[in-house]
Design a protein around this motif. Sequence first.
Motif, PDB file in Angstrom:
ATOM      1  N   ALA A 104       7.746  -3.540   5.461  1.00  0.00           N
ATOM      2  CA  ALA A 104       6.847  -2.499   5.971  1.00  0.00           C
ATOM      3  C   ALA A 104       7.645  -1.351   6.595  1.00  0.00           C
ATOM      4  O   ALA A 104       7.324  -0.176   6.395  1.00  0.00           O
ATOM      5  CB  ALA A 104       5.879  -3.092   6.989  1.00  0.00           C
ATOM      6  N   ARG A 105       8.696  -1.681   7.345  1.00  0.00           N
ATOM      7  CA  ARG A 105       9.532  -0.648   7.959  1.00  0.00           C
ATOM      8  C   ARG A 105      10.202   0.210   6.891  1.00  0.00           C
ATOM      9  O   ARG A 105      10.173   1.432   6.945  1.00  0.00           O
ATOM     10  CB  ARG A 105      10.603  -1.285   8.855  1.00  0.00           C
ATOM     11  CG  ARG A 105      11.439  -0.245   9.620  1.00  0.00           C
ATOM     12  CD  ARG A 105      12.820  -0.749   9.948  1.00  0.00           C
ATOM     13  NE  ARG A 105      13.631  -1.086   8.806  1.00  0.00           N
ATOM     14  CZ  ARG A 105      14.282  -0.212   8.037  1.00  0.00           C
ATOM     15  NH1 ARG A 105      14.196   1.080   8.247  1.00  0.00           N
ATOM     16  NH2 ARG A 105      15.030  -0.629   7.014  1.00  0.00           N
ATOM     17  N   ARG A 120       6.142  12.966   4.797  1.00  0.00           N
ATOM     18  CA  ARG A 120       5.090  12.637   5.767  1.00  0.00           C
ATOM     19  C   ARG A 120       5.023  11.123   5.881  1.00  0.00           C
ATOM     20  O   ARG A 120       5.692  10.407   5.168  1.00  0.00           O
ATOM     21  CB  ARG A 120       3.740  13.213   5.339  1.00  0.00           C
ATOM     22  CG  ARG A 120       3.261  12.764   3.985  1.00  0.00           C
ATOM     23  CD  ARG A 120       1.979  13.520   3.577  1.00  0.00           C
ATOM     24  NE  ARG A 120       1.420  13.020   2.353  1.00  0.00           N
ATOM     25  CZ  ARG A 120       1.795  13.365   1.131  1.00  0.00           C
ATOM     26  NH1 ARG A 120       2.763  14.235   0.975  1.00  0.00           N
ATOM     27  NH2 ARG A 120       1.220  12.857   0.070  1.00  0.00           N
ATOM     28  N   SER A 121       4.213  10.646   6.782  1.00  0.00           N
ATOM     29  CA  SER A 121       4.127   9.196   6.961  1.00  0.00           C
ATOM     30  C   SER A 121       2.689   8.729   6.822  1.00  0.00           C
ATOM     31  O   SER A 121       1.750   9.507   6.973  1.00  0.00           O
ATOM     32  CB  SER A 121       4.701   8.776   8.313  1.00  0.00           C
ATOM     33  OG  SER A 121       4.006   9.415   9.359  1.00  0.00           O
ATOM     34  N   LEU A 122       2.564   7.463   6.523  1.00  0.00           N
ATOM     35  CA  LEU A 122       1.262   6.821   6.459  1.00  0.00           C
ATOM     36  C   LEU A 122       1.142   5.922   7.685  1.00  0.00           C
ATOM     37  O   LEU A 122       2.117   5.264   8.066  1.00  0.00           O
ATOM     38  CB  LEU A 122       1.130   5.978   5.187  1.00  0.00           C
ATOM     39  CG  LEU A 122       1.137   6.748   3.875  1.00  0.00           C
ATOM     40  CD1 LEU A 122       1.092   5.785   2.696  1.00  0.00           C
ATOM     41  CD2 LEU A 122      -0.038   7.706   3.808  1.00  0.00           C
ATOM     42  N   PRO A 123      -0.026   5.876   8.308  1.00  0.00           N
ATOM     43  CA  PRO A 123      -0.162   5.047   9.518  1.00  0.00           C
ATOM     44  C   PRO A 123       0.009   3.566   9.200  1.00  0.00           C
ATOM     45  O   PRO A 123      -0.470   3.080   8.179  1.00  0.00           O
ATOM     46  CB  PRO A 123      -1.571   5.359  10.013  1.00  0.00           C
ATOM     47  CG  PRO A 123      -2.294   5.914   8.841  1.00  0.00           C
ATOM     48  CD  PRO A 123      -1.267   6.538   7.955  1.00  0.00           C
ATOM     49  N   ARG A 124       0.714   2.901  10.091  1.00  0.00           N
ATOM     50  CA  ARG A 124       0.914   1.451   9.957  1.00  0.00           C
ATOM     51  C   ARG A 124      -0.036   0.760  10.923  1.00  0.00           C
ATOM     52  O   ARG A 124      -0.060   1.087  12.111  1.00  0.00           O
ATOM     53  CB  ARG A 124       2.358   1.106  10.285  1.00  0.00           C
ATOM     54  CG  ARG A 124       2.710  -0.358  10.119  1.00  0.00           C
ATOM     55  CD  ARG A 124       4.201  -0.542  10.284  1.00  0.00           C
ATOM     56  NE  ARG A 124       4.572  -1.929  10.280  1.00  0.00           N
ATOM     57  CZ  ARG A 124       5.803  -2.362  10.481  1.00  0.00           C
ATOM     58  NH1 ARG A 124       6.766  -1.486  10.703  1.00  0.00           N
ATOM     59  NH2 ARG A 124       6.072  -3.634  10.457  1.00  0.00           N
ATOM     60  N   PRO A 125      -0.807  -0.193  10.430  1.00  0.00           N
ATOM     61  CA  PRO A 125      -1.748  -0.878  11.323  1.00  0.00           C
ATOM     62  C   PRO A 125      -1.024  -1.621  12.437  1.00  0.00           C
ATOM     63  O   PRO A 125       0.069  -2.166  12.226  1.00  0.00           O
ATOM     64  CB  PRO A 125      -2.469  -1.867  10.408  1.00  0.00           C
ATOM     65  CG  PRO A 125      -1.999  -1.616   9.030  1.00  0.00           C
ATOM     66  CD  PRO A 125      -0.837  -0.694   9.078  1.00  0.00           C
ATOM     67  N   LEU A 126      -1.625  -1.619  13.594  1.00  0.00           N
ATOM     68  CA  LEU A 126      -1.068  -2.358  14.726  1.00  0.00           C
ATOM     69  C   LEU A 126      -1.416  -3.835  14.574  1.00  0.00           C
ATOM     70  O   LEU A 126      -2.417  -4.188  13.954  1.00  0.00           O
ATOM     71  CB  LEU A 126      -1.643  -1.820  16.033  1.00  0.00           C
ATOM     72  CG  LEU A 126      -1.271  -0.380  16.371  1.00  0.00           C
ATOM     73  CD1 LEU A 126      -2.004   0.073  17.625  1.00  0.00           C
ATOM     74  CD2 LEU A 126       0.234  -0.248  16.556  1.00  0.00           C
ATOM     75  N   PRO A 127      -0.585  -4.720  15.157  1.00  0.00           N
ATOM     76  CA  PRO A 127      -0.890  -6.151  15.090  1.00  0.00           C
ATOM     77  C   PRO A 127      -2.248  -6.450  15.710  1.00  0.00           C
ATOM     78  O   PRO A 127      -2.667  -5.803  16.670  1.00  0.00           O
ATOM     79  CB  PRO A 127       0.230  -6.795  15.910  1.00  0.00           C
ATOM     80  CG  PRO A 127       1.327  -5.789  15.927  1.00  0.00           C
ATOM     81  CD  PRO A 127       0.657  -4.444  15.850  1.00  0.00           C
ATOM     82  N   HIS A 148       0.832  -1.205   0.000  1.00  0.00           N
ATOM     83  CA  HIS A 148       0.000   0.000   0.000  1.00  0.00           C
ATOM     84  C   HIS A 148       0.871   1.261   0.000  1.00  0.00           C
ATOM     85  O   HIS A 148       0.617   2.197  -0.764  1.00  0.00           O
ATOM     86  CB  HIS A 148      -0.928  -0.012   1.218  1.00  0.00           C
ATOM     87  CG  HIS A 148      -1.609   1.289   1.463  1.00  0.00           C
ATOM     88  ND1 HIS A 148      -2.645   1.757   0.686  1.00  0.00           N
ATOM     89  CD2 HIS A 148      -1.391   2.241   2.397  1.00  0.00           C
ATOM     90  CE1 HIS A 148      -3.024   2.943   1.120  1.00  0.00           C
ATOM     91  NE2 HIS A 148      -2.283   3.262   2.164  1.00  0.00           N
ATOM     92  N   VAL A 149       1.883   1.273   0.842  1.00  0.00           N
ATOM     93  CA  VAL A 149       2.769   2.428   0.924  1.00  0.00           C
ATOM     94  C   VAL A 149       3.542   2.589  -0.386  1.00  0.00           C
ATOM     95  O   VAL A 149       3.697   3.707  -0.887  1.00  0.00           O
ATOM     96  CB  VAL A 149       3.721   2.316   2.133  1.00  0.00           C
ATOM     97  CG1 VAL A 149       4.761   3.428   2.116  1.00  0.00           C
ATOM     98  CG2 VAL A 149       2.925   2.354   3.432  1.00  0.00           C
ATOM     99  N   GLU A 150       3.992   1.492  -0.955  1.00  0.00           N
ATOM    100  CA  GLU A 150       4.703   1.569  -2.230  1.00  0.00           C
ATOM    101  C   GLU A 150       3.806   2.186  -3.304  1.00  0.00           C
ATOM    102  O   GLU A 150       4.243   3.071  -4.055  1.00  0.00           O
ATOM    103  CB  GLU A 150       5.161   0.186  -2.678  1.00  0.00           C
ATOM    104  CG  GLU A 150       5.877   0.219  -4.022  1.00  0.00           C
ATOM    105  CD  GLU A 150       6.052  -1.149  -4.648  1.00  0.00           C
ATOM    106  OE1 GLU A 150       7.096  -1.361  -5.286  1.00  0.00           O
ATOM    107  OE2 GLU A 150       5.142  -1.996  -4.517  1.00  0.00           O
ATOM    108  N   ALA A 151       2.558   1.749  -3.385  1.00  0.00           N
ATOM    109  CA  ALA A 151       1.632   2.296  -4.383  1.00  0.00           C
ATOM    110  C   ALA A 151       1.406   3.790  -4.155  1.00  0.00           C
ATOM    111  O   ALA A 151       1.405   4.578  -5.112  1.00  0.00           O
ATOM    112  CB  ALA A 151       0.311   1.539  -4.341  1.00  0.00           C
ATOM    113  N   ALA A 152       1.232   4.182  -2.895  1.00  0.00           N
ATOM    114  CA  ALA A 152       1.037   5.604  -2.585  1.00  0.00           C
ATOM    115  C   ALA A 152       2.282   6.407  -2.941  1.00  0.00           C
ATOM    116  O   ALA A 152       2.184   7.529  -3.454  1.00  0.00           O
ATOM    117  CB  ALA A 152       0.695   5.771  -1.105  1.00  0.00           C
TER     118      ALA A 152
END
Length: 130
Positions: A76-77, A89-96, A17-21
């Motif tokens: 992910a990191r 800026r950053s995108l939120p990473r879902p918590l486990p 998702h982050v890569e696509a964004a």
Amino acid sequence: MSNLHSQGRSDLAHARHVEAALLDFLRAQSARHEALVIAAIGELRIRIDAADALLAYADDSQSAAIAFRLAAAEAARLAGHVYFELAGRSLPRPLPDSPEPALLTQRRLLGDHYLNGAALADGQGDGLAR
């Protein structure tokens, strides 16, 4: 599906998702032609592909499951780091979804297994679900 698989799949999905964004963001930037930007995107793609390849073997053994989990977490990191570095800026990473052993613990277990031949825990009481 094991806890490691679940968390790993979540991290891998986040990295994608982050890569696509990031690709969407960079397409409008002149920086997309800079060598360091291209290299950062290439490194991210390698990490995502590596985690994806390891997922195919995650059911084969406990060591393969841990290797996948660590690779997905690293993808992910790195995705978050590269996005912040390039987009500012950053995108939120879902918590486990549920508690899991610390990545450092998983890395140590895997290293001890390969370096010293230590058996991986059987999953009882150690949080390493299969």
